[in-house]
Design an enzyme around this catalytic site. Structure first.
Site, PDB file in Angstrom:
ATOM      1  N   SER A 159       0.816  -1.213   0.000  1.00  0.00           N
ATOM      2  CA  SER A 159       0.000   0.000   0.000  1.00  0.00           C
ATOM      3  C   SER A 159       0.852   1.267   0.000  1.00  0.00           C
ATOM      4  O   SER A 159       1.623   1.502  -0.914  1.00  0.00           O
ATOM      5  CB  SER A 159      -0.958  -0.043   1.194  1.00  0.00           C
ATOM      6  OG  SER A 159      -1.926   0.961   1.123  1.00  0.00           O
TER       7      SER A 159
ATOM      8  N   ASP B  32      -2.688   6.151  -3.441  1.00  0.00           N
ATOM      9  CA  ASP B  32      -1.499   5.540  -2.854  1.00  0.00           C
ATOM     10  C   ASP B  32      -0.999   4.428  -3.765  1.00  0.00           C
ATOM     11  O   ASP B  32      -1.531   4.211  -4.858  1.00  0.00           O
ATOM     12  CB  ASP B  32      -1.780   5.041  -1.434  1.00  0.00           C
ATOM     13  CG  ASP B  32      -2.815   3.933  -1.383  1.00  0.00           C
ATOM     14  OD1 ASP B  32      -3.577   3.779  -2.357  1.00  0.00           O
ATOM     15  OD2 ASP B  32      -2.871   3.214  -0.369  1.00  0.00           O
TER      16      ASP B  32
ATOM     17  N   ASP C 215      -1.140   1.213  -3.964  1.00  0.00           N
ATOM     18  CA  ASP C 215      -2.002   0.129  -4.460  1.00  0.00           C
ATOM     19  C   ASP C 215      -3.394   0.610  -4.839  1.00  0.00           C
ATOM     20  O   ASP C 215      -4.269  -0.197  -5.160  1.00  0.00           O
ATOM     21  CB  ASP C 215      -2.091  -1.009  -3.444  1.00  0.00           C
ATOM     22  CG  ASP C 215      -2.908  -0.662  -2.214  1.00  0.00           C
ATOM     23  OD1 ASP C 215      -2.939   0.522  -1.844  1.00  0.00           O
ATOM     24  OD2 ASP C 215      -3.496  -1.578  -1.614  1.00  0.00           O
TER      25      ASP C 215
ATOM     26  N   ASP D 299      -5.939   2.011  -3.203  1.00  0.00           N
ATOM     27  CA  ASP D 299      -7.160   1.861  -2.399  1.00  0.00           C
ATOM     28  C   ASP D 299      -7.462   3.096  -1.552  1.00  0.00           C
ATOM     29  O   ASP D 299      -8.414   3.107  -0.782  1.00  0.00           O
ATOM     30  CB  ASP D 299      -7.121   0.594  -1.534  1.00  0.00           C
ATOM     31  CG  ASP D 299      -6.060   0.621  -0.447  1.00  0.00           C
ATOM     32  OD1 ASP D 299      -5.249   1.572  -0.410  1.00  0.00           O
ATOM     33  OD2 ASP D 299      -6.025  -0.331   0.367  1.00  0.00           O
TER      34      ASP D 299
END
Length: 448
Positions: free
Chosen positions: A100, A240, A242, A244
């Site tokens: 992340s 960010d 990833d 999400d």
């Protein structure tokens, strides 16, 4: 919190803590727990742009093939993209390789069930129990029963088409500035907003395996703030690594956090009759100003522990459709099963266009209390919850506040940190309260 699983899957420094050997076991035992009743189960795997992604993907795939799974590699894709496709393609499970917003040396593995939701604590505990058994007693298929692996890079386009359908109208006349953190949204975000007829300027879209989250993205919105002003954009959208999370920037360069985005979208959805039970789900980290703004609009709120999985659990339990975190994990359960930065961006731009206002005007309707968060690196973060001196100083500060603010001290779910947060009427009081508590935490907890 388990031995391997934190609040958001298995994480660690790649090839040191999160080794290929561990990734193989996570794939083998995790895949078994999620698919044991299925012959030739289908499992999707995606990854972000970290250099370690290929290494961990290879090990994960090997573990899944060893239990006879059919693995479909999606390539670079966001975490919510994996979640959506797992459900849309009737797969038994999905796996995302990402840490992340963490720095590039870290990586992680998180699972989704066939319904697109993250695993329950019970499922994670079962995986950990099997991983720690002295003997591996799982089936070992041979010959034609071994697993198969195929590439399905077209999955990203399927996810893109889904996202476009969530827009209420086109975004003609809106200038959008995007910061993709050199991460998983780098190849899709520009296409998405261009296809919706927005004017698009981009930064953070040149991943090289090492630059993910490096001074860019939702954890460094100051970079996008400068970019928005330079390009005279109407709105900035920062994701960010990833994909999400979403943090926004208004046309003046001011940062608009997850609480503000939730408030803006919830108010609009309520006016449209689309906010289930006129309720929003948030975590204990949300700002007091967020709750006061909701009350003014007669929107109810439900609080959970920190972590988007707990927000989702509360939403599922009572049927709510909007929730999220100040950090930018925003869940619109009518559309997807986890936090989705691109989907959240569409919801926000929908609201912006429908309102006819600027983002600064919408955000200013929520007056934030000054808030200060300090992270203290410690040797054992969990001891903070039982330490008598830490408890005593928290109690002392809360008495001083006299109900006009709040304190939150908790271990991080993903890093060796204790987080100390204060909200008060003034910034000076926040500084005073946090300093008092941090000093005790450092002394008592063996700060590094």
């Amino acid at each position: 919190m388990g031995k391997y699983f934190g609040t958001d899957g298995v994480r660690g420094v790649a090839n040191s803590e999160l080794t290929p050997e561990l990734a193989f076991k996570v794939g083998r035992f995790g895949g078994y727990v999620l698919t044991k009743d299925k012959q030739r189960p289908k499992v999707l795997i995606g990854r972000d742009t970290r250099i370690s992604g290929h290494m961990l993907e290879g090990a994960l795939v090997a573990g899944l093939l060893s239990i006879g799974a059919e693995v479909m590699r999606l390539g670079v894709i966001s975490t919510p993209g994996v979640s959506y496709l797992t459900k849309a393609m009737d797969a038994e499970a999905g796996v995302m390789i990402s840490a992340s917003h963490n720095p590039v040396q870290d990586n992680g593995i998180k699972f989704f069930g066939g319904d697109g939701f993250k695993l329950s604590d019970e499922q994670e505990a079962e995986i950990e129990r099997l991983m720690d058994e002295p003997e591996d007693k799982l089936p070992r298929p041979t010959g034609a029963d071994l697993g198969l692996v195929n590439d399905y890079f077209e999955g990203v386009q399927k996810y893109l088409q889904f996202l476009k359908q969530t827009a209420d109208e086109d975004f003609t006349g809106i200038h959008v500035a995007l910061d993709c953190a050199h991460g998983a949204t780098s190849s899709i975000a520009t296409h998405l907003f261009a296809d919706l007829d927005a004017d698009v300027s981009t930064m953070g879209t040149s991943p090289n395996g090492l630059n993910i989250n490096d001074g860019v993205g939702s954890t460094h919105p100051e970079a996008l703030s400068a970019f928005v002003k330079e390009k005279n954009a109407d709105i900035g959208l920062a994701f960010d690594g990833d994909g999400d999370r979403l943090i926004a920037v208004d046309e003046k360069g001011n940062i608009v956090d997850g609480d503000q985005i939730m408030y803006i979208c919830a108010k609009y959805l309520k006016s449209e009759g689309r906010l289930k039970d006129d309720t929003v789900v948030s975590t204990v980290m949300s700002n007091l100003g967020f709750y006061k703004a909701l009350e003014k609009e007669e929107i109810k709120s439900v609080q959970t522990a920190v972590g988007d999985r707990y927000v989702v659990e509360a939403m599922k339990k009572d049927g709510y459709n909007v929730g999220g975190e100040q950090s930018g994990h925003l869940i619109f359960l009518d559309y997807n099963t986890t936090g989705d930065g691109l989907l959240s961006a569409i919801m926000l731009v929908n609201t912006l266009k429908a309102s006819g206002k600027t983002l600064s005007e919408l955000a200013d309707e929520m007056k934030k209390f000054p808030q200060l968060l300090v992270n203290v690196k410690v040797t054992d973060k969990y001891k903070v919850e039982e330490n008598a001196k830490v408890k005593a100083v928290i109690s002392e500060v809360e008495k001083e506040m006299n109900g006009d603010g709040r304190i939150l001290v908790r271990p991080s779910g993903t890093e060796p940190l204790v987080r100390v947060m204060a909200e008060a009427r003034t910034k000076e009081l926040c500084d005073e309260y946090v300093t008092k508590i941090v000093d005790v935490v450092r002394t008592e907890m063996g700060a590094e």
